[in-house]
Design an enzyme around this catalytic site. Structure first.
Site: not given
Length: 314
Positions: A51, A129
Protein backbone atom coordinates in the site's frame (compact mmCIF):
# COMPACT_ATOMS: atom_id res chain seq x y z
CA UNK A 1 -16.78 -4.95 20.96
CA UNK A 2 -17.97 -8.36 19.79
CA UNK A 3 -15.35 -10.94 18.90
CA UNK A 4 -14.76 -13.46 16.10
CA UNK A 5 -12.33 -16.34 15.72
CA UNK A 6 -9.68 -16.78 13.05
CA UNK A 7 -7.96 -20.03 13.87
CA UNK A 8 -6.20 -19.48 17.19
CA UNK A 9 -6.81 -15.74 17.08
CA UNK A 10 -9.61 -13.81 18.75
CA UNK A 11 -10.32 -10.64 16.75
CA UNK A 12 -12.79 -7.79 16.96
CA UNK A 13 -15.93 -8.10 14.83
CA UNK A 14 -14.76 -5.07 12.86
CA UNK A 15 -11.34 -4.73 11.25
CA UNK A 16 -9.68 -1.37 10.66
CA UNK A 17 -8.05 -0.99 7.27
CA UNK A 18 -4.92 1.17 7.30
CA UNK A 19 -4.28 1.42 3.55
CA UNK A 20 -4.18 5.25 3.40
CA UNK A 21 -1.94 5.76 6.44
CA UNK A 22 1.47 7.23 5.81
CA UNK A 23 0.56 8.39 2.30
CA UNK A 24 -2.91 9.97 2.16
CA UNK A 25 -3.37 10.30 5.94
CA UNK A 26 -0.69 11.89 8.15
CA UNK A 27 0.46 10.41 11.45
CA UNK A 28 -1.54 12.82 13.59
CA UNK A 29 -4.81 11.80 11.98
CA UNK A 30 -3.85 8.13 11.63
CA UNK A 31 -2.93 7.93 15.32
CA UNK A 32 -6.25 9.54 16.31
CA UNK A 33 -8.15 7.02 14.17
CA UNK A 34 -6.21 4.09 15.62
CA UNK A 35 -6.63 5.43 19.16
CA UNK A 36 -10.41 5.71 18.79
CA UNK A 37 -10.69 2.23 17.29
CA UNK A 38 -8.62 0.70 20.10
CA UNK A 39 -10.51 2.68 22.76
CA UNK A 40 -13.76 1.17 21.47
CA UNK A 41 -12.36 -2.35 21.82
CA UNK A 42 -11.17 -2.80 18.26
CA UNK A 43 -8.21 -5.14 18.01
CA UNK A 44 -8.00 -6.20 14.35
CA UNK A 45 -5.68 -4.08 12.17
CA UNK A 46 -5.14 -4.77 8.48
CA UNK A 47 -2.28 -3.61 6.27
CA UNK A 48 -0.09 -4.92 3.43
CA UNK A 49 3.44 -4.64 2.11
CA UNK A 50 2.34 -2.84 -1.07
CA UNK A 51 0.00 0.00 0.00
CA UNK A 52 -0.19 2.36 -1.96
CA UNK A 53 2.23 1.64 -4.78
CA UNK A 54 -0.35 2.65 -7.42
CA UNK A 55 -0.30 6.28 -6.29
CA UNK A 56 3.41 6.94 -6.15
CA UNK A 57 3.96 5.10 -2.89
CA UNK A 58 6.76 2.65 -2.20
CA UNK A 59 4.56 0.07 -0.48
CA UNK A 60 6.21 0.77 2.88
CA UNK A 61 3.98 3.61 4.04
CA UNK A 62 1.04 1.84 5.70
CA UNK A 63 3.09 -0.76 7.57
CA UNK A 64 5.49 1.92 8.77
CA UNK A 65 2.65 4.15 10.01
CA UNK A 66 1.09 1.25 11.94
CA UNK A 67 4.54 0.45 13.34
CA UNK A 68 5.04 4.01 14.55
CA UNK A 69 1.68 3.92 16.33
CA UNK A 70 2.36 0.56 17.96
CA UNK A 71 5.73 1.83 19.19
CA UNK A 72 4.25 5.09 20.48
CA UNK A 73 1.41 3.39 22.34
CA UNK A 74 3.28 0.28 23.54
CA UNK A 75 0.19 -1.84 22.96
CA UNK A 76 1.40 -4.51 20.55
CA UNK A 77 0.13 -7.37 22.69
CA UNK A 78 -3.41 -5.94 22.63
CA UNK A 79 -3.70 -5.97 18.84
CA UNK A 80 -4.08 -8.55 16.09
CA UNK A 81 -1.97 -7.33 13.18
CA UNK A 82 -2.58 -8.70 9.69
CA UNK A 83 -0.43 -7.97 6.66
CA UNK A 84 0.01 -9.41 3.18
CA UNK A 85 2.63 -10.63 0.74
CA UNK A 86 2.63 -11.26 -2.98
CA UNK A 87 1.31 -8.10 -4.65
CA UNK A 88 4.24 -5.71 -4.18
CA UNK A 89 5.75 -4.75 -7.55
CA UNK A 90 9.32 -5.92 -7.94
CA UNK A 91 10.26 -2.69 -9.70
CA UNK A 92 8.97 0.69 -8.47
CA UNK A 93 6.55 2.28 -10.90
CA UNK A 94 5.25 -1.00 -12.28
CA UNK A 95 2.01 -2.80 -11.44
CA UNK A 96 0.56 -6.19 -10.55
CA UNK A 97 1.90 -7.61 -13.81
CA UNK A 98 5.30 -7.34 -12.09
CA UNK A 99 4.21 -8.49 -8.62
CA UNK A 100 6.69 -10.25 -6.34
CA UNK A 101 4.55 -13.39 -6.26
CA UNK A 102 4.38 -16.22 -3.76
CA UNK A 103 7.53 -18.26 -4.08
CA UNK A 104 8.91 -19.60 -0.83
CA UNK A 105 12.00 -17.41 -1.10
CA UNK A 106 9.88 -14.32 -1.69
CA UNK A 107 7.63 -15.03 1.29
CA UNK A 108 10.56 -15.59 3.65
CA UNK A 109 12.26 -12.40 2.51
CA UNK A 110 9.10 -10.29 2.48
CA UNK A 111 8.10 -11.14 6.03
CA UNK A 112 11.40 -9.76 7.29
CA UNK A 113 10.63 -6.45 5.63
CA UNK A 114 7.14 -6.36 7.10
CA UNK A 115 8.39 -7.18 10.59
CA UNK A 116 10.93 -4.37 10.37
CA UNK A 117 8.44 -1.81 9.12
CA UNK A 118 5.85 -2.81 11.72
CA UNK A 119 8.46 -2.97 14.49
CA UNK A 120 7.19 -6.35 15.70
CA UNK A 121 8.62 -9.82 16.15
CA UNK A 122 5.66 -11.65 14.63
CA UNK A 123 2.66 -11.15 12.36
CA UNK A 124 -0.62 -12.46 13.72
CA UNK A 125 -2.24 -13.11 10.34
CA UNK A 126 -0.21 -13.29 7.11
CA UNK A 127 -2.12 -13.33 3.83
CA UNK A 128 -1.25 -14.42 0.32
CA UNK A 129 -2.38 -11.13 -1.20
CA UNK A 130 -3.05 -12.38 -4.74
CA UNK A 131 -2.77 -15.70 -6.53
CA UNK A 132 0.50 -16.81 -8.10
CA UNK A 133 -0.26 -19.63 -10.50
CA UNK A 134 3.34 -19.78 -11.62
CA UNK A 135 4.42 -21.25 -8.28
CA UNK A 136 3.58 -24.70 -6.94
CA UNK A 137 1.37 -24.50 -3.83
CA UNK A 138 3.86 -26.69 -1.97
CA UNK A 139 6.47 -23.96 -2.33
CA UNK A 140 4.16 -21.24 -1.05
CA UNK A 141 2.60 -23.22 1.77
CA UNK A 142 5.86 -24.79 2.85
CA UNK A 143 7.26 -21.31 3.36
CA UNK A 144 4.24 -20.24 5.39
CA UNK A 145 4.56 -23.41 7.48
CA UNK A 146 8.19 -22.64 8.24
CA UNK A 147 7.26 -19.15 9.39
CA UNK A 148 4.53 -20.49 11.68
CA UNK A 149 6.94 -23.08 13.08
CA UNK A 150 9.50 -20.34 13.76
CA UNK A 151 6.89 -18.26 15.60
CA UNK A 152 7.16 -15.41 13.08
CA UNK A 153 3.55 -15.89 11.92
CA UNK A 154 0.57 -17.17 13.93
CA UNK A 155 -2.13 -17.76 11.28
CA UNK A 156 -2.20 -17.63 7.49
CA UNK A 157 -4.88 -16.48 5.09
CA UNK A 158 -5.61 -15.97 1.41
CA UNK A 159 -6.88 -12.86 -0.34
CA UNK A 160 -8.21 -12.51 -3.89
CA UNK A 161 -8.13 -16.27 -4.50
CA UNK A 162 -10.61 -18.40 -6.40
CA UNK A 163 -12.44 -20.86 -4.15
CA UNK A 164 -11.02 -23.88 -5.96
CA UNK A 165 -7.52 -22.53 -5.40
CA UNK A 166 -8.27 -22.09 -1.71
CA UNK A 167 -9.48 -25.68 -1.48
CA UNK A 168 -6.42 -26.95 -3.33
CA UNK A 169 -4.13 -25.04 -1.00
CA UNK A 170 -5.83 -26.37 2.11
CA UNK A 171 -5.65 -29.91 0.71
CA UNK A 172 -1.90 -29.51 0.16
CA UNK A 173 -1.47 -28.23 3.71
CA UNK A 174 -3.47 -31.13 5.15
CA UNK A 175 -1.44 -33.67 3.18
CA UNK A 176 1.79 -32.24 4.57
CA UNK A 177 0.65 -31.52 8.10
CA UNK A 178 1.07 -27.77 7.54
CA UNK A 179 -1.07 -24.89 8.84
CA UNK A 180 -4.24 -24.22 6.86
CA UNK A 181 -5.47 -20.94 5.46
CA UNK A 182 -7.93 -19.92 8.17
CA UNK A 183 -9.08 -16.58 6.72
CA UNK A 184 -10.17 -15.43 3.29
CA UNK A 185 -10.23 -11.73 2.49
CA UNK A 186 -12.18 -10.78 -0.64
CA UNK A 187 -14.16 -7.83 -1.87
CA UNK A 188 -17.79 -7.86 -0.72
CA UNK A 189 -20.61 -5.48 0.15
CA UNK A 190 -24.39 -5.34 0.12
CA UNK A 191 -24.61 -4.08 -3.44
CA UNK A 192 -23.51 -6.53 -6.09
CA UNK A 193 -21.82 -5.71 -9.41
CA UNK A 194 -23.19 -7.07 -12.65
CA UNK A 195 -22.19 -10.74 -13.05
CA UNK A 196 -19.00 -11.14 -15.02
CA UNK A 197 -18.17 -7.43 -15.05
CA UNK A 198 -14.51 -6.45 -14.86
CA UNK A 199 -14.07 -3.96 -12.03
CA UNK A 200 -11.78 -0.97 -12.58
CA UNK A 201 -9.77 -1.84 -9.47
CA UNK A 202 -7.06 -4.26 -10.53
CA UNK A 203 -6.81 -7.55 -8.68
CA UNK A 204 -10.11 -7.36 -6.80
CA UNK A 205 -11.86 -10.71 -6.39
CA UNK A 206 -15.42 -10.94 -5.06
CA UNK A 207 -16.84 -13.33 -2.53
CA UNK A 208 -19.18 -15.76 -4.25
CA UNK A 209 -21.95 -18.12 -3.26
CA UNK A 210 -19.46 -20.93 -3.84
CA UNK A 211 -17.12 -19.40 -1.26
CA UNK A 212 -19.94 -19.00 1.26
CA UNK A 213 -20.91 -22.65 0.73
CA UNK A 214 -17.30 -23.77 1.11
CA UNK A 215 -16.68 -21.75 4.28
CA UNK A 216 -19.90 -23.01 5.86
CA UNK A 217 -19.05 -26.63 5.02
CA UNK A 218 -15.48 -26.37 6.32
CA UNK A 219 -16.42 -24.54 9.50
CA UNK A 220 -12.93 -23.13 10.09
CA UNK A 221 -12.62 -20.46 7.40
CA UNK A 222 -13.27 -16.88 8.53
CA UNK A 223 -14.44 -14.39 5.92
CA UNK A 224 -13.15 -10.80 5.86
CA UNK A 225 -14.77 -8.32 3.46
CA UNK A 226 -12.80 -5.42 2.02
CA UNK A 227 -14.40 -2.49 0.15
CA UNK A 228 -17.34 -3.13 2.48
CA UNK A 229 -18.58 0.45 2.02
CA UNK A 230 -17.56 0.78 -1.64
CA UNK A 231 -15.19 3.65 -0.90
CA UNK A 232 -17.97 6.08 -0.06
CA UNK A 233 -20.34 5.17 -2.87
CA UNK A 234 -23.24 4.51 -0.49
CA UNK A 235 -22.98 8.06 0.77
CA UNK A 236 -21.90 10.68 -1.74
CA UNK A 237 -20.01 9.13 -4.63
CA UNK A 238 -21.65 7.94 -7.84
CA UNK A 239 -21.83 4.21 -8.39
CA UNK A 240 -19.83 3.08 -11.38
CA UNK A 241 -21.34 1.45 -14.42
CA UNK A 242 -20.46 -1.97 -13.00
CA UNK A 243 -23.30 -1.46 -10.46
CA UNK A 244 -25.74 -0.14 -13.08
CA UNK A 245 -28.45 -2.82 -13.09
CA UNK A 246 -31.99 -3.24 -11.68
CA UNK A 247 -30.80 -5.19 -8.65
CA UNK A 248 -28.92 -2.14 -7.42
CA UNK A 249 -32.06 -0.03 -7.47
CA UNK A 250 -34.01 -2.63 -5.51
CA UNK A 251 -31.27 -3.20 -2.95
CA UNK A 252 -30.74 0.52 -2.39
CA UNK A 253 -34.47 0.94 -1.76
CA UNK A 254 -34.42 -1.88 0.78
CA UNK A 255 -31.29 -0.51 2.40
CA UNK A 256 -32.71 2.99 2.83
CA UNK A 257 -36.00 1.62 4.15
CA UNK A 258 -34.27 -0.47 6.82
CA UNK A 259 -31.92 2.40 7.73
CA UNK A 260 -34.88 4.70 8.30
CA UNK A 261 -36.67 2.09 10.39
CA UNK A 262 -33.72 1.37 12.71
CA UNK A 263 -32.50 4.97 12.86
CA UNK A 264 -29.06 4.29 11.42
CA UNK A 265 -27.04 5.46 8.46
CA UNK A 266 -26.95 3.39 5.31
CA UNK A 267 -23.27 2.61 5.93
CA UNK A 268 -24.07 1.32 9.41
CA UNK A 269 -26.80 -0.97 8.09
CA UNK A 270 -24.42 -2.41 5.48
CA UNK A 271 -21.86 -3.20 8.17
CA UNK A 272 -24.50 -4.63 10.53
CA UNK A 273 -25.81 -6.81 7.69
CA UNK A 274 -22.31 -8.18 7.03
CA UNK A 275 -21.71 -8.92 10.70
CA UNK A 276 -25.11 -10.65 10.92
CA UNK A 277 -23.75 -13.04 8.28
CA UNK A 278 -20.60 -13.65 10.38
CA UNK A 279 -18.50 -11.72 7.88
CA UNK A 280 -15.86 -9.39 9.34
CA UNK A 281 -16.10 -6.00 7.62
CA UNK A 282 -12.75 -4.41 6.87
CA UNK A 283 -13.33 -0.66 6.92
CA UNK A 284 -10.81 2.06 6.19
CA UNK A 285 -11.02 5.62 7.48
CA UNK A 286 -9.39 8.96 6.79
CA UNK A 287 -11.10 10.85 9.65
CA UNK A 288 -12.12 10.10 13.21
CA UNK A 289 -15.71 10.91 12.25
CA UNK A 290 -15.68 8.02 9.81
CA UNK A 291 -14.49 5.69 12.58
CA UNK A 292 -17.30 6.92 14.81
CA UNK A 293 -19.87 6.08 12.15
CA UNK A 294 -18.32 2.65 11.67
CA UNK A 295 -18.38 1.94 15.41
CA UNK A 296 -22.05 2.94 15.45
CA UNK A 297 -22.82 -0.13 13.35
CA UNK A 298 -22.19 -2.24 16.43
CA UNK A 299 -25.31 -0.74 18.02
CA UNK A 300 -27.56 -1.49 15.05
CA UNK A 301 -29.92 -4.40 15.68
CA UNK A 302 -31.32 -6.05 12.56
CA UNK A 303 -34.17 -8.42 13.36
CA UNK A 304 -35.35 -11.25 11.16
CA UNK A 305 -37.76 -8.98 9.28
CA UNK A 306 -35.00 -6.49 8.51
CA UNK A 307 -32.73 -9.24 7.25
CA UNK A 308 -35.50 -10.71 5.09
CA UNK A 309 -36.13 -7.28 3.58
CA UNK A 310 -32.46 -6.84 2.77
CA UNK A 311 -31.88 -10.37 1.50
CA UNK A 312 -35.01 -10.57 -0.63
CA UNK A 313 -34.11 -7.50 -2.72
CA UNK A 314 -32.37 -9.05 -5.72
Amino acid sequence: MRRQRIGSLEVSALALGTLPFGKWVDDRTAFAILDRFAEAGGTFLDTANNYVFWDGGTGDESEEAVGRWLAARGNRDDLVVATKVGARPVTPGTGLENAEGLSGATIRGAVEGSLKRLGVDHVDLYYSHIEDRGVEPEDTLGAFASLVEAGVVREIGASNHATWRLERARAVSRANGWPLYTAVQQRYSYLRPRPGVKLPEGGHVHMTDELFDYAAAEGDVALVAYSALLSGQYRDKPLGEHYDHPGTTRRLAALHAVAAEVGATVNQVVLAWLMARDIIPLVGATTVAQVEETLGSLEVVLDDDHLRTLDSAV
